[in-house]
Scaffold this motif. Sequence first.
Motif, PDB file in Angstrom:
ATOM      1  N   SER A 197       0.821  -1.212   0.000  1.00 21.32           N
ATOM      2  CA  SER A 197       0.000   0.000   0.000  1.00 21.32           C
ATOM      3  C   SER A 197       0.854   1.260   0.000  1.00 21.32           C
ATOM      4  N   ALA A 247      -8.586   3.922   5.138  1.00 23.05           N
ATOM      5  CA  ALA A 247      -8.783   4.060   3.695  1.00 23.05           C
ATOM      6  C   ALA A 247      -8.668   2.694   3.046  1.00 23.05           C
ATOM      7  N   ARG A 260      -5.635   5.625  -2.913  1.00 18.73           N
ATOM      8  CA  ARG A 260      -6.192   5.487  -1.565  1.00 18.73           C
ATOM      9  C   ARG A 260      -7.541   6.196  -1.536  1.00 18.73           C
ATOM     10  N   ILE A 261      -8.570   5.463  -1.164  1.00 15.42           N
ATOM     11  CA  ILE A 261      -9.927   5.995  -1.101  1.00 15.42           C
ATOM     12  C   ILE A 261     -10.346   6.017   0.365  1.00 15.42           C
ATOM     13  N   PRO A 262     -10.494   7.215   0.958  1.00 18.28           N
ATOM     14  CA  PRO A 262     -10.894   7.290   2.374  1.00 18.28           C
ATOM     15  C   PRO A 262     -12.240   6.616   2.610  1.00 18.28           C
ATOM     16  N   LEU A 263     -12.343   5.964   3.751  1.00 15.31           N
ATOM     17  CA  LEU A 263     -13.582   5.285   4.118  1.00 15.31           C
ATOM     18  C   LEU A 263     -14.534   6.278   4.790  1.00 15.31           C
ATOM     19  N   ALA A 298     -17.027   2.932   7.951  1.00 14.50           N
ATOM     20  CA  ALA A 298     -15.780   2.744   8.697  1.00 14.50           C
ATOM     21  C   ALA A 298     -16.001   2.564  10.185  1.00 14.50           C
TER      22      ALA A 298
END
Length: 791
Positions: free
Chosen positions: A572, A625, A668-671, A676
């Motif tokens: 990652s 994320a 990277r896609i934030p949750l 979350a």
Amino acid sequence: MSTYRPLHDGWTLAAVSKDVRIAGVAATVPGCVHTDLLAAGLIEDPYLDDNENRLTWIGRSDWDYETAFTWNADSHDRADLLCEGLDTVATIELNGVAVAGVANQHRSYRFAVRELLREGENTLRVRFASPHAYAEARRAELGHRPGAYEAPYQFIRKMACNFGWDWGPAVVTSGIWRPIGLHSWSGARLASVRPLVSGDGHVEVHVTVERATDAPVTVTAAVAGVEREVRLAAGEREAVLELRVEDPRLWWPRGYGAQDRYELVVRLGEESWTGRIGFRDVRLDRTGEGFTLVVNGVPVFVRGVNWIPDDCFPARVTRERLAERFGQATGANVNLLRVWGGGLYESEDFYDLADELGLLVWQDFPFACAAYPEEEPFASEVEAEARENVARLSWRPSLMLWCGNNENLEGHADWGWQDRLGDRTWGAGFYHALLPAVLAELDPTRPYWPGSPYSGHPDLAPNDPARGTTHIWDVWNREDYTRYGDYRPRFVAEFGFQGPPAHTTLRDAVSGELAADAPLVLHHQKAHEGNAKLLRGLAEHLPRPETFDDWHYLTQLNQARAVTFGIERFRSLAPYCAGTIVWQLNDCWPVTSWSAVDGDGRRKPLWYALRRVYADRLLTVQDGAVAVVNDGPQAWTGELELLRLGLGGEPLAKETAAVEVAPRSVARIPLPDSVAVPGDPSAELLSVRLGDRRVLSFFAEDIRVAFPPAVHRTEVIPVAGGLDVTVTAETLLRDLALFPDRLDPASSVDDMLITLLPGESVTFHIATRRQLDPAALISSPVLRCVNEVRP
């Protein structure tokens, strides 16, 4: 004109000892003392039970190998005894006359013997002195040097792990371990061919000729229809032939393109050398103190595994066995093998298979985990072995990097060696002067790295994750595997977690009780407090094992989870982190270890986890994320689906996001909080899906999740080549696995460690030639999951 005659027949073995009464034993060449004694029924299998402990006398004894062969005078000018590998301290006699004494397993030797040959029968004897005695004598002479183990392996140029390691037995060998024969020739011969190849189509062929006469000779080289010729005048022995192929097809690492190779033929009269070269360039990008391999101008994220000798007795490792092991590596989406410094320079078959498959090779020079003396005879031996093997491998397209040693720079800096060494040498002159000088002269086409771990300069702390290469061993030794999440490394060249071998492998190696703490099981666990670390490592994640079968499944599962956690974290971080090399792919004997493939060649659960986590495309939840990792050649686009679910599969929240991830990159896609943040961490999970990839992430460790008792339906159907077992979940099934080797040792399964939500199904294919009991196949301990109902 020349002829080669193997001398592999008619050998006998005898102990040279007052205490050991062994003589006239039929010997196999290539081979070693242990395998000859085993074949003769004079010792028990060193890999069985604790037999290893009763066989230490072999490495402390001297041994004679002897054979007789006929020879008739011919018209050749020279006859040479060619010894491709002697292990290790040997005196060679031909017809009672001493030919030479040698002391390096990592070299080959050629001796002129025509004057010693006689018409009719000839006797060849190779006497091997005790490796232990030799190493101990050199230690007494030069002074003690610290190392990871008490055995004096750094005082002899021999495979270090032969003296025992934290995954291997102490079976100290002697023997003629590679081919031996007579080479007869006249006029001149090709003594060395060293092609240097670049990606622009340039080939620089360095040739050394050995002469029996001073007559002029002609050397030619040809590749892809391009030919060059050089005439050597009387007395000349060296030549360089330069060829250029226009617009060559490049050799690429697997996953980046084809592995195109071209046949290069070098001729001297009727003698020829042939190699299949690949046009490619490689460099090391150190931008920002990183460590990135760049092949043909393209940065490569390394998905690697460490390679140890595949058997304690290397003569038993055939090309077919290597092909199986390499198939297991590529099947797990591996793209690099690191040949670890406690082993060997590997065989031609090894590098040929790597060339063919596009597996990159990181080659350590054979120094590991110890302070090495730089005095004679070691300085000359190290230079000689380095020159030979660098020249031998210089043209191999798979070979990406030469590395000076394993962990010796770290040992000197951080393991308290300096106080114990005083002013004694420890190897720095090899790693920082001798080896780079040899490479600058003989192979400037690929990078050199003085050791691993190493931060890029002798004055820096060697194991700094922010620079160069790092080894991470606080996890396993002291820390929980979630500690990997605290690291932000540039390149991880070693890290790993232990698990036991397949049940059948352990059962075949242990004739007594199978229990985690049974003495014979513990003998096949070489790590300090290894079994205690196994239990400590799973304590925060999985139920405490109640039976041996539980212990076996849960510790194997925890190994797979620990390594998965680390790789997901490090991938990652790409491109800041440019690679991981898991410790380790293979084993040399049946043992509880860090391997993905056990000592009998069976795939452990870790192998299946590696295949998943080393795939081109990976989804992983990291630091709030979703990291969408795309290490493939095409963009990854689609709708990312995020579901917060109850354990019964019921949706609690849903979010979607359109994603487009460029090739060889990470997004990277934030949750969002809706997915979350769980209402009840013990009763919920997160499902992340993009295209055909899905990952399930739990909000709590398994021991804190309120799993329902596992309920499922199963169907077993005979198919070509084996059986299909379909499991349909009626409740959530956590990390479902099948272990068919418990019913058929030769069987295997195509997948495992599958988590199913209620209503989902998976079909496992079992390869087997037997009729297996369906009831046993779908019952514990063959079919397992974390939340199974235990009696």
